[in-house]
Design a protein around this motif. Structure first.
Motif, short mmCIF file in Angstrom:
data_model
loop_
_atom_site.label_atom_id
_atom_site.label_comp_id
_atom_site.label_asym_id
_atom_site.label_seq_id
_atom_site.Cartn_x
_atom_site.Cartn_y
_atom_site.Cartn_z
N PRO A 234 3.04 -12.15 -9.80
CA PRO A 234 2.04 -13.18 -9.50
C PRO A 234 1.75 -13.28 -8.01
N VAL A 235 0.84 -12.46 -7.52
CA VAL A 235 0.48 -12.46 -6.11
C VAL A 235 -1.03 -12.55 -5.99
N ALA A 236 -1.50 -12.77 -4.75
CA ALA A 236 -2.92 -12.99 -4.52
C ALA A 236 -3.72 -11.70 -4.48
N SER A 237 -3.12 -10.60 -4.05
CA SER A 237 -3.87 -9.36 -3.91
C SER A 237 -3.04 -8.19 -4.41
N ALA A 238 -3.73 -7.09 -4.66
CA ALA A 238 -3.05 -5.90 -5.16
C ALA A 238 -2.15 -5.29 -4.11
N VAL A 239 -2.48 -5.48 -2.83
CA VAL A 239 -1.65 -4.92 -1.76
C VAL A 239 -0.26 -5.55 -1.78
N GLU A 240 -0.20 -6.86 -2.00
CA GLU A 240 1.10 -7.53 -2.08
C GLU A 240 1.89 -7.04 -3.29
N ALA A 241 1.19 -6.72 -4.37
CA ALA A 241 1.88 -6.32 -5.60
C ALA A 241 2.58 -4.98 -5.48
N ILE A 242 2.09 -4.09 -4.60
CA ILE A 242 2.71 -2.76 -4.49
C ILE A 242 3.82 -2.74 -3.45
N THR A 243 4.09 -3.89 -2.82
CA THR A 243 5.14 -3.94 -1.81
C THR A 243 6.49 -3.57 -2.42
N GLY A 244 7.14 -2.56 -1.85
CA GLY A 244 8.45 -2.14 -2.30
C GLY A 244 8.48 -1.34 -3.57
N LYS A 245 7.33 -0.92 -4.09
CA LYS A 245 7.29 -0.20 -5.36
C LYS A 245 6.93 1.27 -5.20
N MET A 246 6.66 1.71 -3.97
CA MET A 246 6.29 3.11 -3.73
C MET A 246 7.14 3.67 -2.60
N ALA A 247 7.76 4.79 -2.84
CA ALA A 247 8.56 5.44 -1.80
C ALA A 247 7.65 5.95 -0.69
N GLY A 248 8.02 5.65 0.55
CA GLY A 248 7.25 6.11 1.69
C GLY A 248 6.03 5.29 2.01
N VAL A 249 5.80 4.18 1.28
CA VAL A 249 4.64 3.31 1.52
C VAL A 249 5.15 1.96 1.99
N GLN A 250 4.73 1.56 3.18
CA GLN A 250 5.17 0.31 3.78
C GLN A 250 4.00 -0.66 3.87
N VAL A 251 4.23 -1.91 3.46
CA VAL A 251 3.20 -2.95 3.49
C VAL A 251 3.63 -4.02 4.48
N LEU A 252 2.76 -4.33 5.45
CA LEU A 252 3.07 -5.30 6.50
C LEU A 252 2.00 -6.38 6.53
N THR A 253 2.39 -7.60 6.93
CA THR A 253 1.46 -8.70 7.11
C THR A 253 1.15 -8.85 8.59
N THR A 254 -0.13 -8.90 8.93
CA THR A 254 -0.52 -8.96 10.34
C THR A 254 -0.14 -10.29 10.98
N GLU A 255 -0.36 -11.40 10.29
CA GLU A 255 0.00 -12.73 10.80
C GLU A 255 0.01 -13.70 9.64
N GLY A 256 0.20 -15.00 9.93
CA GLY A 256 0.47 -15.95 8.86
C GLY A 256 -0.70 -16.72 8.32
N SER A 257 -1.93 -16.36 8.66
CA SER A 257 -3.08 -17.10 8.15
C SER A 257 -3.25 -16.84 6.66
N PRO A 258 -3.93 -17.75 5.93
CA PRO A 258 -4.05 -17.58 4.48
C PRO A 258 -4.70 -16.27 4.07
N ASP A 259 -5.66 -15.78 4.87
CA ASP A 259 -6.35 -14.54 4.52
C ASP A 259 -5.87 -13.37 5.37
N ALA A 260 -4.62 -13.42 5.80
CA ALA A 260 -4.11 -12.38 6.70
C ALA A 260 -4.25 -10.99 6.07
N GLU A 261 -4.74 -10.05 6.85
CA GLU A 261 -4.92 -8.69 6.38
C GLU A 261 -3.55 -8.03 6.20
N MET A 262 -3.42 -7.28 5.11
CA MET A 262 -2.18 -6.56 4.84
C MET A 262 -2.34 -5.11 5.30
N TRP A 263 -1.41 -4.67 6.12
CA TRP A 263 -1.43 -3.29 6.60
C TRP A 263 -0.63 -2.40 5.66
#
Length: 426
Positions: free
Chosen positions: A138-167
């Motif tokens: 249960p997450v807001a975007s697909a980028v958050e959902a793949i966090t930690g589920k793919m080897a060699g793929v790292q997901v980072l949050t740019t900052e703490g705003s509600p619409d913060a872009e995910m790297w």
């Protein structure tokens, strides 16, 4: 006579007990055999267990095993990584076992740059996440959902705003001066981001990581390629699906702040180090040092709690329609996300609609139509202000350095920032 009779009975009893023990021992038997694969090669380290018991053994370097089984044993269970679990009946003292490969995971179809391919035929490095995995988180975007589920793929949050872009970083960053963002492909078209796509509208996400997989995209795929396939219609009757979830959140950890008495004492110690002029200035703000006890047990503002202390919540609704005929299929999805952040006056709302039509004009021609509309409203920001030219962490910093002394006329009647007509400070 009695003594002889007792000795005779004792001897007979011991003899019967010995014979009975021999009978029990004789009922147990030893089973041996060899465990091999479908090519006839021995399997090293396979687990051979007696079903329903803890009796078992592992095969040696030649695939051989030996077990001592009870008389009630009827079945052997054999397991090994990459092989299907096998059960065989105990029909003799020598049981040879042949195991089959578990190829179900190798038949999974993944999307690559120039079409689709089964994993068994794939030579490049590709990681995939299915729709079931995305829907279960249960997450807001697909980028958050793949966090930690793919080897060699790292997901980072740019900052703490509600619409913060995910790297997204595929196998780390390759440049210190240029962008390290991967190329995003949604249904065959390049896009700038996938953060606005609801997870419930995605069929699969495939990440191409090596040069052979990304070669078709040229230099644009140098940092990896993220391929998103959205859900398409399926032939059959109309299917209606509704999905919703609700979550709450709160700040995980706060910093310790000074009480009014500690704050006034600290200010006096600082003024004493600066000299007599600073002491006079201190007295004009805080009064005489002898009156510091007046600051004990007085109400004060914990700006950290006032700014980041409210409980946040997240509510998501998703409605989808799916159906069609053999020639034409359709898929419609509507998603609403309302996210209330833990920071005052900070929230995020998103309404997203998508329509996908697939028409098979002939056996060789297929016409696809896809449209997506997203309306996003953002209020407030996060703990950090990444776009500021001054302090990049001023919100969090100021919440712990403001004076804790209460403001004038501050009481419960002032209301709160959550009230439509109220404000925390008059």
């Amino acid at each position: 006579m009695n003594e002889k009779g007792l000795k005779r009975k004792a001897t007979i009893g011991l003899l019967l007990l010995f014979l009975f023990s021999l009978g029990l021992t004789a009922q147990e038997r030893t089973i041996r055999g060899v465990v091999k694969d479908s090519y006839g090669d021995p399997i090293i380290g396979a687990n051979v267990m007696v079903k329903g018991t803890n009796i078992g053994a592992a095969t040696d370097m030649n695939g051989n095993y030996t077990l001592t089984v009870p008389p009630s044993a009827t079945t052997l269970q054999v397991s090994y990584i990459g092989m299907k679990d096998t059960e065989v009946s105990i029909t003799g003292n020598v049981i040879n076992i042949t195991m089959e490969e578990d190829v179900s995971s190798l038949d999974e179809v993944v999307v690559i740059g120039y079409g689709t391919m089964r994993k068994r035929d794939l030579t490049g490095s590709v990681s995939s996440v299915s729709a079931e995995t995305l829907a279960a988180v249960p997450v807001a975007s697909a980028v958050e959902a793949i966090t930690g589920k793919m080897a060699g793929v790292q997901v980072l949050t740019t900052e703490g705003s509600p619409d913060a872009e995910m790297w997204i970083r595929v196998r780390g960053g390759g440049s210190i001066t240029q962008s390290n963002d991967p190329l995003f492909i949604v249904d065959g078209f390049p896009v700038s981001t996938i953060s606005d796509i609801p997870p419930t509208d995605i069929e699969s996400i495939d990440v191409l990581k090596d040069a052979s997989s990304t070669a078709i995209y040229g230099s644009r795929g140098a940092n990896g390629v993220v391929i998103v396939t959205t859900k398409s219609g399926q032939a059959g009757k109309l299917r209606l699906s509704y999905n919703a979830y609700f979550g709450v959140k709160k700040i995980a950890k706060t910093l310790d702040v000074l009480s009014p008495y500690d704050y006034a004492t600290w200010q006096y110690e600082l003024a004493a180090l600066k000299g007599s002029n600073a002491i006079e200035n201190y007295n004009s703000f805080f009064g005489n040092y002898q009156d510091l006890d007046l600051y004990r047990n007085v109400p004060y503002n914990d700006w950290q709690d006032l700014t980041f202390g409210r409980p946040g919540s997240s509510m998501n609704h998703s409605l989808s329609l799916n159906g069609g005929s053999e020639r034409m299929t359709y898929a419609f999805n509507f998603s609403h996300l309302s996210d209330k952040a833990i920071m005052e006056d900070s929230d995020y709302k998103r309404n997203s609609m998508s329509l996908k039509l697939n028409n098979k004009a002939t056996d060789r021609i297929t016409l696809d139509f896809s449209v997506r509309y997203t309306d996003t409203k953002i209020n407030g920001g996060g703990a950090n202000d990444a776009t500021s030219t001054l302090d990049t962490d001023k919100r969090l910093k100021y919440s712990v350095i403001y004076t804790p002394i209460p403001l004038k006329n501050l009481d419960a009647s002032a209301g709160s920032a959550d009230d439509d007509l109220g404000n925390l400070y008059n």
